[in-house]
Design a protein around this motif. Structure first.
Motif, PDB file in Angstrom:
ATOM      1  N   PHE A   2      -1.410 -11.890  -9.717  1.00 54.87           N
ATOM      2  CA  PHE A   2      -2.534 -11.062 -10.124  1.00 54.87           C
ATOM      3  C   PHE A   2      -3.851 -11.759  -9.778  1.00 54.87           C
ATOM      4  CE2 PHE A   2      -1.634 -13.773 -13.752  1.00 54.87           C
ATOM      5  CZ  PHE A   2      -2.890 -14.216 -14.132  1.00 54.87           C
ATOM      6  N   TYR A   3      -4.913 -10.966  -9.822  1.00 51.59           N
ATOM      7  CA  TYR A   3      -6.274 -11.468  -9.608  1.00 51.59           C
ATOM      8  C   TYR A   3      -7.073 -11.053 -10.834  1.00 51.59           C
ATOM      9  CZ  TYR A   3     -10.700 -12.431  -7.234  1.00 51.59           C
ATOM     10  OH  TYR A   3     -11.919 -12.948  -6.875  1.00 51.59           O
ATOM     11  N   LYS A   4      -7.909 -11.928 -11.317  1.00 53.89           N
ATOM     12  CA  LYS A   4      -8.676 -11.634 -12.514  1.00 53.89           C
ATOM     13  C   LYS A   4     -10.140 -11.978 -12.286  1.00 53.89           C
ATOM     14  CE  LYS A   4      -8.150 -12.258 -17.510  1.00 53.89           C
ATOM     15  NZ  LYS A   4      -9.542 -12.096 -17.774  1.00 53.89           N
ATOM     16  N   LEU A   5     -11.010 -11.025 -12.584  1.00 54.32           N
ATOM     17  CA  LEU A   5     -12.442 -11.265 -12.510  1.00 54.32           C
ATOM     18  C   LEU A   5     -12.905 -12.019 -13.751  1.00 54.32           C
ATOM     19  CD1 LEU A   5     -13.597  -7.732 -11.332  1.00 54.32           C
ATOM     20  CD2 LEU A   5     -13.807  -9.844 -10.021  1.00 54.32           C
ATOM     21  N   HIS A  10      -9.013  -7.264 -17.361  1.00 56.31           N
ATOM     22  CA  HIS A  10      -8.085  -6.506 -16.520  1.00 56.31           C
ATOM     23  C   HIS A  10      -7.423  -7.416 -15.485  1.00 56.31           C
ATOM     24  CE1 HIS A  10      -6.470  -2.895 -14.635  1.00 56.31           C
ATOM     25  NE2 HIS A  10      -6.714  -3.481 -13.476  1.00 56.31           N
ATOM     26  N   TYR A  11      -6.137  -7.213 -15.296  1.00 57.14           N
ATOM     27  CA  TYR A  11      -5.389  -7.939 -14.270  1.00 57.14           C
ATOM     28  C   TYR A  11      -5.177  -7.020 -13.080  1.00 57.14           C
ATOM     29  CZ  TYR A  11      -4.360 -11.488 -17.768  1.00 57.14           C
ATOM     30  OH  TYR A  11      -4.474 -12.483 -18.699  1.00 57.14           O
ATOM     31  N   TYR A  12      -5.644  -7.426 -11.919  1.00 57.88           N
ATOM     32  CA  TYR A  12      -5.436  -6.680 -10.682  1.00 57.88           C
ATOM     33  C   TYR A  12      -4.174  -7.247 -10.055  1.00 57.88           C
ATOM     34  CZ  TYR A  12     -10.091  -5.034 -11.616  1.00 57.88           C
ATOM     35  OH  TYR A  12     -11.177  -4.462 -12.219  1.00 57.88           O
ATOM     36  N   ARG A  13      -3.132  -6.494 -10.142  1.00 61.98           N
ATOM     37  CA  ARG A  13      -1.797  -6.978  -9.793  1.00 61.98           C
ATOM     38  C   ARG A  13      -1.520  -6.903  -8.292  1.00 61.98           C
ATOM     39  NH1 ARG A  13       0.207  -9.161 -14.178  1.00 61.98           N
ATOM     40  NH2 ARG A  13      -0.316  -8.108 -16.092  1.00 61.98           N
ATOM     41  N   ASP A  14      -0.688  -7.816  -7.869  1.00 65.05           N
ATOM     42  CA  ASP A  14      -0.159  -7.823  -6.511  1.00 65.05           C
ATOM     43  C   ASP A  14       1.119  -6.978  -6.512  1.00 65.05           C
ATOM     44  OD1 ASP A  14      -0.469  -9.865  -3.932  1.00 65.05           O
ATOM     45  OD2 ASP A  14       1.524  -9.036  -4.170  1.00 65.05           O
ATOM     46  N   ILE A  29      -1.780 -10.973   5.781  1.00 60.08           N
ATOM     47  CA  ILE A  29      -1.530  -9.765   6.570  1.00 60.08           C
ATOM     48  C   ILE A  29      -0.028  -9.522   6.687  1.00 60.08           C
ATOM     49  CG2 ILE A  29      -1.723  -8.729   8.877  1.00 60.08           C
ATOM     50  CD1 ILE A  29      -4.458 -10.178   9.123  1.00 60.08           C
ATOM     51  N   VAL A  30       0.712 -10.535   7.065  1.00 57.40           N
ATOM     52  CA  VAL A  30       2.158 -10.397   7.293  1.00 57.40           C
ATOM     53  C   VAL A  30       2.868  -9.911   6.036  1.00 57.40           C
ATOM     54  CG1 VAL A  30       4.281 -11.694   7.805  1.00 57.40           C
ATOM     55  CG2 VAL A  30       2.218 -12.095   9.159  1.00 57.40           C
ATOM     56  N   GLN A  31       2.481 -10.449   4.874  1.00 54.28           N
ATOM     57  CA  GLN A  31       3.171 -10.111   3.633  1.00 54.28           C
ATOM     58  C   GLN A  31       2.404  -9.110   2.769  1.00 54.28           C
ATOM     59  OE1 GLN A  31       4.564 -13.554   1.501  1.00 54.28           O
ATOM     60  NE2 GLN A  31       5.314 -14.527   3.356  1.00 54.28           N
ATOM     61  N   SER A  32       1.290  -8.588   3.291  1.00 50.17           N
ATOM     62  CA  SER A  32       0.486  -7.608   2.559  1.00 50.17           C
ATOM     63  C   SER A  32       0.143  -8.108   1.155  1.00 50.17           C
ATOM     64  CB  SER A  32       1.221  -6.265   2.489  1.00 50.17           C
ATOM     65  OG  SER A  32       0.390  -5.272   1.947  1.00 50.17           O
ATOM     66  N   CYS A  33      -0.494  -9.250   1.103  1.00 52.07           N
ATOM     67  CA  CYS A  33      -0.812  -9.922  -0.162  1.00 52.07           C
ATOM     68  C   CYS A  33      -2.088  -9.339  -0.774  1.00 52.07           C
ATOM     69  CB  CYS A  33      -0.961 -11.424   0.078  1.00 52.07           C
ATOM     70  SG  CYS A  33      -1.353 -12.341  -1.414  1.00 52.07           S
ATOM     71  N   ASP A  34      -1.918  -8.457  -1.757  1.00 55.46           N
ATOM     72  CA  ASP A  34      -3.055  -7.797  -2.386  1.00 55.46           C
ATOM     73  C   ASP A  34      -4.066  -8.788  -2.949  1.00 55.46           C
ATOM     74  OD1 ASP A  34      -1.889  -5.313  -1.873  1.00 55.46           O
ATOM     75  OD2 ASP A  34      -0.939  -5.219  -3.838  1.00 55.46           O
ATOM     76  N   THR A  35      -3.602  -9.833  -3.613  1.00 54.86           N
ATOM     77  CA  THR A  35      -4.529 -10.743  -4.282  1.00 54.86           C
ATOM     78  C   THR A  35      -5.444 -11.468  -3.288  1.00 54.86           C
ATOM     79  OG1 THR A  35      -2.795 -12.441  -4.376  1.00 54.86           O
ATOM     80  CG2 THR A  35      -3.110 -11.072  -6.338  1.00 54.86           C
ATOM     81  N   TYR A  36      -4.954 -11.752  -2.095  1.00 58.30           N
ATOM     82  CA  TYR A  36      -5.801 -12.360  -1.063  1.00 58.30           C
ATOM     83  C   TYR A  36      -6.953 -11.409  -0.729  1.00 58.30           C
ATOM     84  CZ  TYR A  36      -7.270 -14.453   3.367  1.00 58.30           C
ATOM     85  OH  TYR A  36      -8.006 -15.035   4.366  1.00 58.30           O
TER      86      TYR A  36
END
Length: 177
Positions: A2-5, A10-14, A29-36
């Motif tokens: 997850f990513y957190k501001l 709120h947790y922005y999940r991968d 890009i290869v693994q479509s990593c949302d948190t990146y």
């Protein structure tokens, strides 16, 4: 996973529940990593995202020779204020960074942006072909070029996109021949 501001609960999940660990652009890009891409979007801000993506065909019609093409939507702080008289929130920037929220793109815009990357910044007007015959199709109409400060970035992104399908870690490896 997850990513957190800061100052936000709120947790922005991968998509990958347990996360990807520390990744570079290629792996993201290869693994479509949302948190990146949440982090990248946060660092860029929505207006820089807007300005960077607009030349790739997002937010306006491509000019393809068919009727009914929609413009999609490439949001910005200015757009939201004009449309809803509301401020832009940092969390909206994060989800815009992965193509969600107010962001809307058409399949043709996605194809055009992919072609621009494959052509290393050269933009050509899309054209619908009814059938391929032995007579050659007319030459594509050039519409411009996107210059990057470092042109080797085209090669890095192209290689990573290729690895989405052709790498054992790629999220689309199942469609590889």
């Amino acid at each position: 996973g997850f990513y957190k501001l800061e100052n936000d609960n709120h947790y922005y999940r991968d998509w990958k529940k347990w996360g990807h660990g520390v990744v570079d652009l290629r792996t993201a890009i290869v693994q479509s990593c949302d948190t990146y891409f949440y982090d990248l979007a946060f660092k860029m801000g929505v207006d820089r995202i807007h300005d960077f993506f607009e030349p790739f065909g997002f937010g306006h019609r491509t000019g393809v020779d068919v009727t009914g093409e929609g413009p999609g939507l490439l949001p910005s702080r200015f757009w939201k204020k004009a449309k809803y008289n509301q401020s832009w929130y940092p969390g909206e920037t994060l989800i815009t960074g992965i193509g969600q929220g107010y962001m809307l793109s058409t399949p043709l815009q996605l194809a055009l942006s992919t072609a621009i990357i494959a052509n290393k910044g050269h933009i050509v007007k899309p054209h619908m072909v009814k059938m391929i015959q032995e007579t050659p199709v007319t030459d594509p109409e050039p519409l411009g070029i996107i210059d990057l400060k470092d042109p080797t970035h085209w090669d890095r992104v192209i290689a990573a996109m290729r690895d989405v399908v052709h790498s054992p870690q790629g999220t689309a490896k199942g469609i590889a021949p």
